[in-house]
Design a protein around this motif. Structure first.
Motif, PDB file in Angstrom:
ATOM      1  N   GLY A  30       0.758   6.265  -2.442  1.00  0.00           N
ATOM      2  CA  GLY A  30       0.033   5.982  -3.673  1.00  0.00           C
ATOM      3  C   GLY A  30      -1.291   6.699  -3.772  1.00  0.00           C
ATOM      4  O   GLY A  30      -1.797   7.255  -2.795  1.00  0.00           O
ATOM      5  N   LEU A  31      -1.858   6.663  -4.974  1.00  0.00           N
ATOM      6  CA  LEU A  31      -3.165   7.232  -5.243  1.00  0.00           C
ATOM      7  C   LEU A  31      -4.106   6.116  -5.664  1.00  0.00           C
ATOM      8  O   LEU A  31      -3.777   5.308  -6.537  1.00  0.00           O
ATOM      9  CB  LEU A  31      -3.088   8.287  -6.346  1.00  0.00           C
ATOM     10  CG  LEU A  31      -2.258   9.534  -6.032  1.00  0.00           C
ATOM     11  CD1 LEU A  31      -2.217  10.458  -7.248  1.00  0.00           C
ATOM     12  CD2 LEU A  31      -2.814  10.273  -4.823  1.00  0.00           C
ATOM     13  N   ALA A  36      -9.345   9.685  -7.730  1.00  0.00           N
ATOM     14  CA  ALA A  36      -9.467   9.859  -9.178  1.00  0.00           C
ATOM     15  C   ALA A  36      -9.995  11.240  -9.563  1.00  0.00           C
ATOM     16  O   ALA A  36      -9.539  11.830 -10.551  1.00  0.00           O
ATOM     17  CB  ALA A  36     -10.360   8.768  -9.762  1.00  0.00           C
ATOM     18  N   VAL A  39      -7.178  13.650  -9.490  1.00  0.00           N
ATOM     19  CA  VAL A  39      -6.254  13.426 -10.610  1.00  0.00           C
ATOM     20  C   VAL A  39      -6.866  13.937 -11.911  1.00  0.00           C
ATOM     21  O   VAL A  39      -6.174  14.543 -12.739  1.00  0.00           O
ATOM     22  CB  VAL A  39      -5.907  11.928 -10.715  1.00  0.00           C
ATOM     23  CG1 VAL A  39      -5.053  11.663 -11.955  1.00  0.00           C
ATOM     24  CG2 VAL A  39      -5.169  11.461  -9.464  1.00  0.00           C
ATOM     25  N   LYS A 112       2.472   5.039  -6.330  1.00  0.00           N
ATOM     26  CA  LYS A 112       1.737   3.903  -6.878  1.00  0.00           C
ATOM     27  C   LYS A 112       0.359   4.356  -7.349  1.00  0.00           C
ATOM     28  O   LYS A 112      -0.189   5.340  -6.840  1.00  0.00           O
ATOM     29  CB  LYS A 112       1.588   2.805  -5.815  1.00  0.00           C
ATOM     30  CG  LYS A 112       2.905   2.241  -5.315  1.00  0.00           C
ATOM     31  CD  LYS A 112       2.665   1.237  -4.190  1.00  0.00           C
ATOM     32  CE  LYS A 112       3.984   0.708  -3.646  1.00  0.00           C
ATOM     33  NZ  LYS A 112       3.771  -0.245  -2.515  1.00  0.00           N
ATOM     34  N   THR A 113      -0.193   3.634  -8.304  1.00  0.00           N
ATOM     35  CA  THR A 113      -1.564   3.873  -8.751  1.00  0.00           C
ATOM     36  C   THR A 113      -2.309   2.551  -8.661  1.00  0.00           C
ATOM     37  O   THR A 113      -1.876   1.551  -9.239  1.00  0.00           O
ATOM     38  CB  THR A 113      -1.595   4.418 -10.187  1.00  0.00           C
ATOM     39  OG1 THR A 113      -0.729   3.630 -11.024  1.00  0.00           O
ATOM     40  CG2 THR A 113      -1.130   5.866 -10.223  1.00  0.00           C
ATOM     41  N   TRP A 151     -11.349   5.119 -13.516  1.00  0.00           N
ATOM     42  CA  TRP A 151     -10.042   4.746 -12.966  1.00  0.00           C
ATOM     43  C   TRP A 151      -9.827   3.238 -13.067  1.00  0.00           C
ATOM     44  O   TRP A 151      -8.724   2.770 -13.341  1.00  0.00           O
ATOM     45  CB  TRP A 151      -9.986   5.223 -11.516  1.00  0.00           C
ATOM     46  CG  TRP A 151      -8.700   5.105 -10.779  1.00  0.00           C
ATOM     47  CD1 TRP A 151      -8.292   4.051 -10.002  1.00  0.00           C
ATOM     48  CD2 TRP A 151      -7.647   6.078 -10.669  1.00  0.00           C
ATOM     49  NE1 TRP A 151      -7.078   4.302  -9.426  1.00  0.00           N
ATOM     50  CE2 TRP A 151      -6.658   5.553  -9.814  1.00  0.00           C
ATOM     51  CE3 TRP A 151      -7.472   7.358 -11.198  1.00  0.00           C
ATOM     52  CZ2 TRP A 151      -5.506   6.241  -9.489  1.00  0.00           C
ATOM     53  CZ3 TRP A 151      -6.307   8.054 -10.880  1.00  0.00           C
ATOM     54  CH2 TRP A 151      -5.338   7.491 -10.044  1.00  0.00           C
ATOM     55  N   LEU A 155      -6.821   1.094 -15.090  1.00  0.00           N
ATOM     56  CA  LEU A 155      -5.955   0.089 -14.465  1.00  0.00           C
ATOM     57  C   LEU A 155      -6.178  -1.319 -15.016  1.00  0.00           C
ATOM     58  O   LEU A 155      -5.646  -2.278 -14.464  1.00  0.00           O
ATOM     59  CB  LEU A 155      -6.173   0.089 -12.949  1.00  0.00           C
ATOM     60  CG  LEU A 155      -5.769   1.384 -12.226  1.00  0.00           C
ATOM     61  CD1 LEU A 155      -6.095   1.276 -10.740  1.00  0.00           C
ATOM     62  CD2 LEU A 155      -4.295   1.675 -12.422  1.00  0.00           C
ATOM     63  N   ILE A 196      -1.875  12.130 -13.869  1.00  0.00           N
ATOM     64  CA  ILE A 196      -0.825  11.328 -13.218  1.00  0.00           C
ATOM     65  C   ILE A 196       0.552  11.771 -13.701  1.00  0.00           C
ATOM     66  O   ILE A 196       1.475  11.962 -12.894  1.00  0.00           O
ATOM     67  CB  ILE A 196      -1.051   9.833 -13.512  1.00  0.00           C
ATOM     68  CG1 ILE A 196      -2.286   9.330 -12.765  1.00  0.00           C
ATOM     69  CG2 ILE A 196       0.178   9.004 -13.122  1.00  0.00           C
ATOM     70  CD1 ILE A 196      -2.721   7.929 -13.160  1.00  0.00           C
ATOM     71  N   ASP A 200       3.449  13.412 -11.427  1.00  0.00           N
ATOM     72  CA  ASP A 200       4.705  12.658 -11.328  1.00  0.00           C
ATOM     73  C   ASP A 200       5.888  13.505 -11.797  1.00  0.00           C
ATOM     74  O   ASP A 200       6.930  13.550 -11.138  1.00  0.00           O
ATOM     75  CB  ASP A 200       4.592  11.387 -12.165  1.00  0.00           C
ATOM     76  CG  ASP A 200       5.753  10.428 -11.945  1.00  0.00           C
ATOM     77  OD1 ASP A 200       6.232  10.332 -10.788  1.00  0.00           O
ATOM     78  OD2 ASP A 200       6.171   9.761 -12.900  1.00  0.00           O
TER      79      ASP A 200
END
Length: 223
Positions: A30-31, A36, A39, A112-113, A151, A155, A196, A200
């Motif tokens: 995950g990240l 961030a 990304v 995962k984020t 970030w 979320l 992202i 991905d």
């Protein structure tokens, strides 16, 4: 050192070590918030913008190489000491707080984020307080960690505050503390989401990061 102070010191060191291990373990698959800036760079400039350090980070995330052991240093220890002090002094309000609350959202198929908030408070424990013990001026700290602070909004955080401390690292001593509200920035969040998606889609299509030969880097967890 008095017995009680020594016991508190040992406990703090153990908590810092455990926290570092938890961060390191989550780096596979995950990240997190510390990723961030990478990304954001992907969202703005694409895969060709990845540095060697970024490539190593993605290799670790995908399980293509092992994360390096990280035992912390005087600066990360001071960061943990600053968080401990913040826990005792910040006015969290009547609803209390959670320390190291995990924010997560399924934004990709390949990884995962998530983010570990230093403190989460407010009625729904959805307000984030991010602590940084850095010897720069507060505007520079905001700029350096801006992607990480946005970030949290990405979320689902409802409010983000930076608590910036400056002072001595060894022994730890807080000389100045500044609280700064971080406003939500839709343009930066859109760029993070674009980064992202780009990563991905690339991984889903078979792309893999490739490390240059004979490059040795430290996979140091960021605070």
């Amino acid at each position: 050192m008095e017995e009680k102070n020594f016991a508190d010191y040992v406990t703090a060191q153990e908590q810092a070590r455990t926290h570092a291990e938890e961060i390191q373990n989550t780096r596979v698959g995950g990240l997190g918030g510390s990723d961030a800036a990478m990304v954001l760079k992907l969202g703005l400039h694409g895969l060709n913008s990845l540095s060697v350090t970024d490539t190593k980070r993605l290799c670790v995330m995908l399980g293509l190489c092992e994360p390096d052991a990280w035992g912390g240093n005087v600066y990360t220890n001071a960061g943990h000491a600053f968080e401990d002090l913040a826990e005792q002094t910040l006015p969290f309000g009547r609803n209390g707080y959670e320390r190291e609350k995990v924010f997560a959202m399924p934004l990709a198929l390949s990884f995962k984020t998530f983010a570990h908030a230093d403190f989460a408070c407010g009625k729904e424990h959805n307000d984030v307080i991010e602590c940084k013990f850095v010897q720069d001026a507060t505007p520079k700290v905001v700029q350096k960690y801006y992607a990480q602070l946005q970030w949290y909004y990405m979320l689902g955080a409802s409010h983000v505050t930076l608590y910036h401390g400056r002072g001595k690292s060894d022994p730890f001593e807080l000389e100045e503390g500044t609280v700064r509200t971080i406003e939500r920035d839709e343009q930066t969040i859109a760029a993070l989401l674009a980064g992202i998606k780009l990563l991905d889609d690339a991984i889903q299509s078979g792309w893999q990061p490739v490390m240059p030969d004979k490059v040795v880097l430290s996979d140091t967890p960021a605070m």
